[in-house]
Write an enzyme that holds these catalytic residues in place. Structure first.
Site, PDB file in Angstrom:
ATOM      1  N   LYS A  95       0.844  -1.211   0.000  1.00  0.00           N
ATOM      2  CA  LYS A  95       0.000   0.000   0.000  1.00  0.00           C
ATOM      3  C   LYS A  95       0.872   1.251   0.000  1.00  0.00           C
ATOM      4  CE  LYS A  95      -3.603  -2.513   2.534  1.00  0.00           C
ATOM      5  NZ  LYS A  95      -4.233  -2.731   3.858  1.00  0.00           N
ATOM      6  N   GLN A 154      -3.867  -1.197  10.333  1.00  0.00           N
ATOM      7  CA  GLN A 154      -3.868  -2.525   9.709  1.00  0.00           C
ATOM      8  C   GLN A 154      -4.337  -3.590  10.705  1.00  0.00           C
ATOM      9  OE1 GLN A 154      -3.290  -3.173   6.466  1.00  0.00           O
ATOM     10  NE2 GLN A 154      -3.521  -5.373   6.681  1.00  0.00           N
ATOM     11  N   ASP A 208     -10.764   3.020   5.364  1.00  0.00           N
ATOM     12  CA  ASP A 208     -11.049   1.582   5.451  1.00  0.00           C
ATOM     13  C   ASP A 208     -12.552   1.314   5.530  1.00  0.00           C
ATOM     14  OD1 ASP A 208      -9.089  -0.395   5.349  1.00  0.00           O
ATOM     15  OD2 ASP A 208      -8.347   0.055   7.363  1.00  0.00           O
TER      16      ASP A 208
HETATM   17  N1  GUN Z   1      -6.542  -6.622   7.138  1.00  0.00           N
HETATM   18  C1  GUN Z   1      -7.023  -7.373   6.115  1.00  0.00           C
HETATM   19  N2  GUN Z   1      -7.701  -6.584   5.248  1.00  0.00           N
HETATM   20  C2  GUN Z   1      -7.624  -5.327   5.722  1.00  0.00           C
HETATM   21  C3  GUN Z   1      -8.127  -4.076   5.252  1.00  0.00           C
HETATM   22  O1  GUN Z   1      -8.785  -3.956   4.217  1.00  0.00           O
HETATM   23  N3  GUN Z   1      -7.829  -3.008   6.027  1.00  0.00           N
HETATM   24  C4  GUN Z   1      -7.130  -3.111   7.177  1.00  0.00           C
HETATM   25  N4  GUN Z   1      -6.919  -2.011   7.877  1.00  0.00           N
HETATM   26  N5  GUN Z   1      -6.671  -4.244   7.647  1.00  0.00           N
HETATM   27  C5  GUN Z   1      -6.918  -5.345   6.914  1.00  0.00           C
END
Ligand code: GUN
Length: 298
Positions: free
Chosen positions: A54, A98, A121
């Site tokens: 990312k 995350q 998110d």
């Molecule tokens: N862990 C797995 N998928 C995601 C996501 O889309 N966002 C976040 N913050 N953590 C994750």
């Protein structure tokens, strides 16, 4: 079915990145530099990889990103303190904490503390509620939003379709169902959400025009579960032991790809299907957050 029935997530993600890059150019022309903050707690190896991907994509598109790495033992209060600082920082338009978080931290509390206007998110209760209500001013979680775009951009008919979503998690399954059942364009599906206590999952799947597998069980979806001509979306990323593979393990999806591909009309490869779309939607949401902060859009 011919082997060219793959849904190319990488190509569609690139298309979206092109659209996002044009919006970033327009923002920069107004003196706005979109900013995205990552928070990672602990050393979960998969989370390191995901946040790294990312960050790199942010850099490529011209989104200013900063990653805050906190030790595994960080108290919840310290994570909340950091989120509070990021909420107050006008250079930060998007905040991503995350998941998974260490066990002593309540993810619900953390996600509820992120400013909903920076919640790229889509995990804040306000945005979860807006999604349920069909209010388009909220942020939609990136993985289900990306799957929705895959279906739309490959011309899969959603209205009236029987959709089975496997997995009821807050990150994929539940928001995926909410997106597809809305009374709206590119939605209007009949959605069945299956989970670990569902009786006869195979029976549900066999009726489905679209199967979205997001329960995190390696190669769970087998060919007899798929109606010929159905569309199959594989969200799973599972490590399975394989002495022949580098590191003694390999990654497989929730779909037994080799046997399901010939039955499906369209199927996502894994990798190269859903994963790139999650990142594309995160970049998209971040630019939207910056546009909202700049008063360009409501
Ligand atoms: N862990 C797995 N998928 C995601 C996501 O889309 N966002 C976040 N913050 N953590 C994750």
């Amino acid at each position: 079915m011919p082997p060219d029935n793959l849904i190319d997530g990488r190509a569609i993600a690139e298309q979206i990145h092109g659209e996002t890059a044009r919006r970033i150019t327009a923002l920069r022309a107004r003196g706005v530099r979109p900013g995205l903050a990552f928070v990672r707690v602990g050393e979960d190896p998969a989370s390191k990889v995901y946040v790294g991907m990312k960050e790199r994509m942010s850099g490529r598109l011209g989104i200013e990103s900063a990653t805050h790495v906190l030790p595994e033992a960080t108290p919840q209060a310290a994570v909340l303190e950091l989120v509070g600082q990021l909420n107050a920082n006008p250079a930060v338009h998007g905040i991503l904490v995350q998941a998974p978080l260490p066990r002593h931290i309540d993810a619900t509390v953390i996600f509820s503390t992120v400013d909903p206007r920076k919640d790229v998110d889509g995990f804040h209760p306000l945005n979860v509620g807006k999604l349920m209500l069909g209010d388009p001013t909220g942020f939609v979680p990136c993985t289900p939003a990306g799957i929705h775009e895959l279906l739309i951009r490959t011309g899969v008919r959603i209205a009236g379709a029987e959709v089975v979503v496997l997995g009821r998690g807050n990150i994929v399954g539940k928001p995926m169902a909410a997106i597809l059942l809305q009374k709206a364009k590119h939605a209007d599906a009949t959605v069945t959400l299956c989970h670990s206590r569902t009786r006869d999952i195979a029976g549900h799947c066999r009726r489905a025009d679209i199967v979205i597998a997001a329960m995190g069980v390696a190669e769970f979806v087998k060919s007899p579960m798929i109606k010929p001509g159905a569309t199959v979306i594989d969200v799973g990323v599972n490590r399975v032991a394989d002495p022949a593979a580098k590191g003694g393990a390999r990654l497989v999806g929730d779909v037994a790809f080799a046997e399901v591909q010939p039955v499906a009309s369209r199927i996502t490869p894994n990798p190269g299907g859903v994963g790139p779309m999650t990142i594309a939607m995160l970049m998209h949401n971040t630019v939207r957050a910056a546009e909202m902060a700049a008063g360009i859009i409501a």
